[in-house]
Write an enzyme that holds these catalytic residues in place. Structure first.
Site, PDB file in Angstrom:
ATOM      1  N   GLY A 172       1.866   2.527   5.443  1.00 63.75           N
ATOM      2  CA  GLY A 172       2.940   1.592   5.724  1.00 63.75           C
ATOM      3  C   GLY A 172       3.388   2.027   7.235  1.00 63.75           C
ATOM      4  N   GLU A 228       5.698  -3.190   1.119  1.00 61.23           N
ATOM      5  CA  GLU A 228       5.573  -2.904  -0.242  1.00 61.23           C
ATOM      6  C   GLU A 228       4.953  -1.976  -0.621  1.00 61.23           C
ATOM      7  OE1 GLU A 228       7.551  -4.534  -2.213  1.00 61.23           O
ATOM      8  OE2 GLU A 228       8.121  -6.412  -1.141  1.00 61.23           O
ATOM      9  N   CYS A 263       2.163   0.095  -8.376  1.00 67.36           N
ATOM     10  CA  CYS A 263       3.381   0.856  -7.613  1.00 67.36           C
ATOM     11  C   CYS A 263       4.582   1.089  -8.689  1.00 67.36           C
ATOM     12  CB  CYS A 263       3.559   0.181  -6.503  1.00 67.36           C
ATOM     13  SG  CYS A 263       3.855  -1.615  -6.686  1.00 67.36           S
ATOM     14  N   GLY A 291       0.736  -1.216   0.026  1.00 64.86           N
ATOM     15  CA  GLY A 291      -0.039  -0.123  -0.012  1.00 64.86           C
ATOM     16  C   GLY A 291       1.057   1.355   0.083  1.00 64.86           C
ATOM     17  N   SER A 292       0.274   2.241   0.510  1.00 63.46           N
ATOM     18  CA  SER A 292       0.877   3.424   0.672  1.00 63.46           C
ATOM     19  C   SER A 292       1.987   3.639   1.736  1.00 63.46           C
ATOM     20  CB  SER A 292      -0.321   4.770   0.535  1.00 63.46           C
ATOM     21  OG  SER A 292      -0.866   4.715   1.792  1.00 63.46           O
TER      22      SER A 292
END
Length: 473
Positions: free
Chosen positions: A199, A216, A254, A194-195
């Site tokens: 995170g 990630e 991403c 995610g972002s």
């Protein structure tokens, strides 16, 4: 169901998963292989349902859905199935002669109970690819799909229990409130996609229990485009840029290209080639675009609209810019030299907008990239070997790909992961197995050949002046 009832239900589920892990059955190679085979069967028997869910959530064309979701999972599961027994085997350790007689090994063992948070942009592959690693390593798992892809979330919650061991693998649906409740629990591993903003929240919660985390995340992934002299090379580069920017979920990836760095003299040639390639791939009518995913929801659509409606940014548009709020489609859009301080150049775009930034000399690209947070992926199109070496040694990124885009994600032989703000940890293939495993050092000795000098200090500590010296002397 109120908050207390949900918390009790989560607690019961986690208790069952921990009991399953303690029973030892997930450690056997038979269990691991049976789950991987069941996952492959699930993908084969439910392709149409997956296509439908991905189209409803993200507007993905079946070809894109198979390439980026179903195909990725099948490839990963098949590879792990063929290798897991070898991965599980202890690796012999070389023991120095000083320890003779002795032997050593490194034994991979499962971490225990893992929590996997899934991102919405690839809601099937980003759920099942990490799950394959967790299963291969012998863990029990809670899978938390994204509520922003509700059809895919519902599919996973309904279908996984029909194929996989429901006492070892559970799907928990819900929004941020459920995510927060899950983060309050103790885990043996958390895997988050995610972002960077979320995170940080995940990492903060994990720190309370010293839980290892793989993050990630995203970032602005640039292309360095050298001036290619061969016309056929330029055409290939244009195709790969268009495919890498708009092909995967309309840039909502991403590792999608975030901006292109190119010399002034080459910019007009590149833009014309990109326009022709976009028209060839997606059609010339913005209201009838082919094979282009929609923006996931109104919030993300409005965010992207605000970016390109900034007057300074809008003035830099050289292609596209049309928006259809009803269908949540944004036309592939190219911008030339938007302001470097604007949102499009300071935030991750995560959409079908492509800024092109011109430089006097392409080698300036290295300083440009190094002045910004480390990207998850860096792409460079060049045939100059000296320049390749300079990029390789003077930049830092999660991955570096020369003369192509996105394909590194599909290679199980290479690790996938970020560095700095783009995340940390890695997975894919054997690296997924390692991510969900602990490498336990095992040393074996016999009672034969006791070397008495090793006990000298213990037997004679009273006679050693260094130990007799008072601490405050």
């Amino acid at each position: 169901m109120n908050s207390m009832e949900r918390e009790e239900r989560i607690g019961r589920s986690l208790g069952e998963l921990r009991q399953t892990f303690r029973s030892g059955r997930t450690r056997s190679v038979g269990w691991r292989k049976s789950q991987l085979r069941a996952l492959l069967k699930m993908m084969d028997e439910n392709e149409d349902q997956i296509f439908k869910a991905l189209h409803q959530d993200l507007g993905k064309h079946p070809v894109e859905a198979y390439r980026d979701e179903i195909g990725v999972v099948k490839k990963s599961a098949s590879y792990s199935l063929s290798c897991v027994e070898k991965w599980m085997a202890p690796a012999k350790g070389r023991i120095p002669l000083l320890f003779f007689p002795a032997s050593g090994e490194v034994l991979p063992e499962p971490l225990g109970l893992a929590l996997i948070f899934v991102s919405w942009n690839f809601p099937i592959s980003l759920a099942l690819d990490p799950l394959i690693g967790a299963i291969s390593a012998g863990n029990t798992v809670v899978l938390k799909p994204s509520e922003l892809a509700p059809e895919c979330s519902a599919f996973l919650a309904k279908t996984i229990p029909l194929y996989l061991d429901s006492e070892a693998i559970k799907v928990v649906e819900g929004g941020t409130d459920i995510a927060e409740q899950l983060l309050q629990q103790k885990w043996d591993k958390i895997f988050f996609t995610g972002s960077p903003r979320v995170g940080k929240i995940v990492m903060s919660a994990a720190a309370k229990h010293l839980t290892p985390v793989t993050l990630e995340l995203g970032g602005k992934c640039p292309i360095i485009l050298d001036s290619l002299s061969n016309p056929s090379d330029i055409k290939v580069a244009a195709k790969r840029i268009v495919g890498g920017k708009w092909g995967p979920c309309s840039g909502q990836a991403c590792i999608a290209i975030d901006y292109v760095l190119v010399e002034h003299k080459f910019a007009s040639t590149l833009i014309e080639l990109l326009k022709k390639t976009i028209n060839k791939f997606y059609g010339e009518n913005p209201k009838a675009l082919k094979n282009l995913s929609k923006i996931v929801n109104n919030h993300q659509f409005d965010r992207l609209r605000n970016i390109i409606e900034d007057p300074a940014v809008a003035a830099s548009i050289v292609h596209g810019g049309s928006l259809d709020e009803k269908s949540l489609i944004i036309e592939p859009t190219i911008l030339l030299n938007p302001p470097l301080e604007s949102a499009i150049m300071t935030e991750e775009i995560f959409g079908p907008l492509l800024p092109i930034i011109t430089l006097t000399n392409i080698e300036e690209s290295i300083e440009f990239i190094n002045s910004r947070p480390k990207p998850l992926a860096l792409y460079a199109f060049t045939k100059n070997e000296a320049f390749k070496k300079k990029i390789l040694t003077e930049t830092s990124s999660g991955s570096l790909t020369f003369n192509d885009c996105m394909v590194q994600y599909l290679c199980d032989a290479l690790p996938f992961g970020g560095v700095g703000q783009s995340g940390f940890g890695r997975y894919h293939g054997k690296y997924s197995f390692d991510t969900f495993s602990h490498e336990k050092a095992v040393l074996r000795r016999s009672f034969f050949l006791e070397l008495e000098p090793r006990h000298f200090v213990v037997r004679n500590y009273n006679s050693l002046s260094i130990l007799d010296t008072p601490r405050n002397a």
